[in-house]
Design a protein around this motif. Structure first.
Motif, short mmCIF file in Angstrom:
data_model
loop_
_atom_site.label_atom_id
_atom_site.label_comp_id
_atom_site.label_asym_id
_atom_site.label_seq_id
_atom_site.Cartn_x
_atom_site.Cartn_y
_atom_site.Cartn_z
N ASP A 1 23.76 5.70 3.88
CA ASP A 1 24.87 5.04 3.19
C ASP A 1 25.77 6.09 2.55
O ASP A 1 25.29 7.12 2.08
CB ASP A 1 24.35 4.08 2.12
N ALA A 2 27.07 5.80 2.54
CA ALA A 2 28.04 6.76 2.02
C ALA A 2 28.12 6.75 0.51
O ALA A 2 28.58 7.72 -0.09
CB ALA A 2 29.41 6.47 2.62
N ARG A 3 27.70 5.64 -0.15
CA ARG A 3 27.85 5.53 -1.60
C ARG A 3 26.52 5.38 -2.34
O ARG A 3 26.47 5.59 -3.55
CB ARG A 3 28.74 4.33 -1.94
N ALA A 4 25.46 5.03 -1.67
CA ALA A 4 24.19 4.79 -2.33
C ALA A 4 23.47 6.11 -2.62
O ALA A 4 23.69 7.12 -1.95
CB ALA A 4 23.30 3.89 -1.49
N THR A 5 22.61 6.07 -3.63
CA THR A 5 21.78 7.22 -3.97
C THR A 5 20.40 7.07 -3.33
O THR A 5 20.07 6.03 -2.76
CB THR A 5 21.64 7.33 -5.49
N GLU A 6 19.61 8.14 -3.41
CA GLU A 6 18.26 8.08 -2.86
C GLU A 6 17.43 7.00 -3.55
O GLU A 6 16.67 6.28 -2.89
CB GLU A 6 17.59 9.44 -3.00
N ARG A 7 17.58 6.86 -4.86
CA ARG A 7 16.81 5.86 -5.59
C ARG A 7 17.19 4.45 -5.14
O ARG A 7 16.33 3.58 -5.03
CB ARG A 7 17.06 6.03 -7.08
N GLN A 8 18.47 4.21 -4.87
CA GLN A 8 18.89 2.89 -4.41
C GLN A 8 18.36 2.59 -3.02
O GLN A 8 17.93 1.47 -2.74
CB GLN A 8 20.42 2.81 -4.44
N LEU A 9 18.37 3.58 -2.14
CA LEU A 9 17.82 3.36 -0.80
C LEU A 9 16.31 3.15 -0.86
O LEU A 9 15.75 2.36 -0.09
CB LEU A 9 18.16 4.55 0.11
N GLY B 1 0.81 -1.20 0.00
CA GLY B 1 0.00 0.00 0.00
C GLY B 1 0.85 1.26 0.00
O GLY B 1 2.08 1.21 -0.17
N PRO B 2 0.24 2.43 0.20
CA PRO B 2 0.99 3.69 0.20
C PRO B 2 1.96 3.77 1.38
O PRO B 2 1.75 3.18 2.43
CB PRO B 2 -0.10 4.76 0.32
N PHE B 3 3.03 4.53 1.18
CA PHE B 3 3.98 4.81 2.25
C PHE B 3 4.54 6.20 2.04
O PHE B 3 4.43 6.79 0.97
CB PHE B 3 5.11 3.77 2.29
N GLY B 4 5.14 6.75 3.09
CA GLY B 4 5.77 8.06 3.02
C GLY B 4 7.25 7.94 3.34
O GLY B 4 7.69 7.01 4.01
N TYR B 5 8.01 8.93 2.87
CA TYR B 5 9.44 8.90 3.16
C TYR B 5 10.00 10.31 3.10
O TYR B 5 9.42 11.21 2.48
CB TYR B 5 10.19 7.98 2.20
N ALA B 6 11.15 10.48 3.72
CA ALA B 6 11.91 11.73 3.68
C ALA B 6 13.37 11.38 3.46
O ALA B 6 13.85 10.32 3.90
CB ALA B 6 11.74 12.51 4.99
N SER B 7 14.09 12.25 2.76
CA SER B 7 15.47 11.97 2.41
C SER B 7 16.29 13.24 2.50
O SER B 7 15.76 14.36 2.48
CB SER B 7 15.58 11.37 1.01
N GLY C 1 28.29 14.09 2.91
CA GLY C 1 27.82 13.58 1.64
C GLY C 1 27.09 12.26 1.70
O GLY C 1 26.74 11.71 0.65
N ASP C 2 26.82 11.72 2.89
CA ASP C 2 26.08 10.47 3.00
C ASP C 2 24.59 10.72 2.71
O ASP C 2 24.02 11.74 3.11
CB ASP C 2 26.23 9.87 4.39
N THR C 3 23.97 9.79 2.02
CA THR C 3 22.55 9.88 1.72
C THR C 3 21.76 9.13 2.78
O THR C 3 22.10 7.98 3.11
CB THR C 3 22.25 9.29 0.33
#
Length: 328
Positions: A178-186, A132-138, A144-146
């Motif tokens: 994570d130090a190397r991951a992007t927002e899309r990967q997380l 179902g739906p979920f919310g998130y913040a980034s 520089g960690d994401t």
């Protein structure tokens, strides 16, 4: 008895009782570490990996904090937290505590505690996974960690009171840095995690009933394709369409250089003619050979002009006429 003596006797009795206590420490009930195969939720295949699981039980409610592998300089541990709550306000006997509804203030406090020192911006885009739906913040830290914090409430909805079902609810919280991951990967972890737990009672099912099959299945006249794209939407070349002829590169042929062939002069037979009398005292050396004998007249080879054309000699009559003026 005197009051002072009574107080003294009570004090002695208390001291005697205190000396006999063992002072043992007992473990709190309901908090324990469980193995990974006892997890009520799992991250998607490929990670992040599970480090350990702390489980808390309170009557019929269960909460697990699943610590995940963390590679970040931001303080704190990545986790996947899942709570199974089985109570509503109208049925207080099904669980042990009321539902924790999601509110702006509660989410802000949770993010500040889970991701300290990082300013997270909430996404205004509607997203949903298989539950179902979920919310998130980034956001990003100073190094520089994401970081990402996501929340989700899994609930079937309010059923009529006479049905007495769908009283359970699952609360999910995910913290990732994570130090190397992007927002899309997380964000892929939020889309791919799996809830492995369920309630023992059917009335507490928070996921609702299973979705029925598509109405077009088995119905005549309806097309069902193996993917979302219908077939034959565009013309397909099966051999009926005219294909343009292949253009071959032009071949340039250079003319061959022809060498001129040398012309062979024809050999004429010797010409024998009558003797021509000469004036007295003169002899014709052309009519005698070196031995003094008579010889025939041998004409000289015909001259050849510069153009390469042969000049044909005149007949004997014309030749003699040209010399003596008399033709015999």
């Amino acid at each position: 008895m005197h009051p002072i003596r009574t107080i003294a006797l009570i004090g002695l009795a208390c001291l005697g009782t205190g000396c006999t206590t063992t002072g043992q420490v007992h473990q709190s009930i309901g908090v324990e570490t469980v193995s990974s195969d006892k997890a009520l939720a799992f991250p998607p295949p490929g990670g992040p990996a599970i480090v350990n699981i702390v489980e808390r039980k309170h009557a019929k409610d269960v909460e697990q904090t699943i610590s995940l592998f963390t590679s970040s300089s931001v303080p704190g541990q990545n986790f996947l937290k899942v709570q199974f709550l089985g109570i509503t306000g109208s049925n207080p006997g099904l669980g042990s505590r009321p539902f924790n509804t999601i509110s702006e203030g509660a989410i802000a406090r949770e993010m500040a505690a889970a991701v300290p020192g990082v300013r997270l911006a909430r996404s205004a885009v509607l997203v949903q996974n298989s539950y179902g739906p979920f919310g998130y913040a980034s956001g990003q830290s100073r190094t520089g960690d994401t970081c990402l914090y996501a929340w989700q409430q899994v609930k079937a909805g309010f059923a009529p009171s006479q049905e007495q079902r769908n009283f359970g609810m699952v609360q999910v919280r995910i913290r990732l840095c994570d130090a190397r991951a992007t927002e899309r990967q997380l964000l892929g972890t939020v889309y791919g995690y799996t809830i492995a737990g369920h309630f023992a009672g059917a009335a507490l099912n928070p996921f609702g009933g299973p979705r029925s099959a598509d109405a077009v299945l088995g119905k005549p006249g309806e097309m069902v394709y193996p993917d979302a794209t219908p077939y034959r939407t565009a013309p397909i070349d099966i051999g009926y369409q005219n294909r343009p002829a292949a253009i071959r590169p032009a071949i340039i042929r250079r003319p061959a250089v022809i060498q001129p062939q040398p012309q062979i002069q024809p050999t004429l037979p010797p010409m024998i003619g009558p003797r021509i009398p000469l004036p007295d005292g003169q002899s014709d050396s052309s009519q005698t050979n070196g031995a003094g004998g008579p010889t025939s007249m041998v004409p000289s080879p015909p001259p050849v002009n510069t153009a390469g054309n042969m000049i044909v000699p005149l007949p004997d009559c014309n030749r003699e006429a040209a010399i003596s003026g008399v033709c015999r």
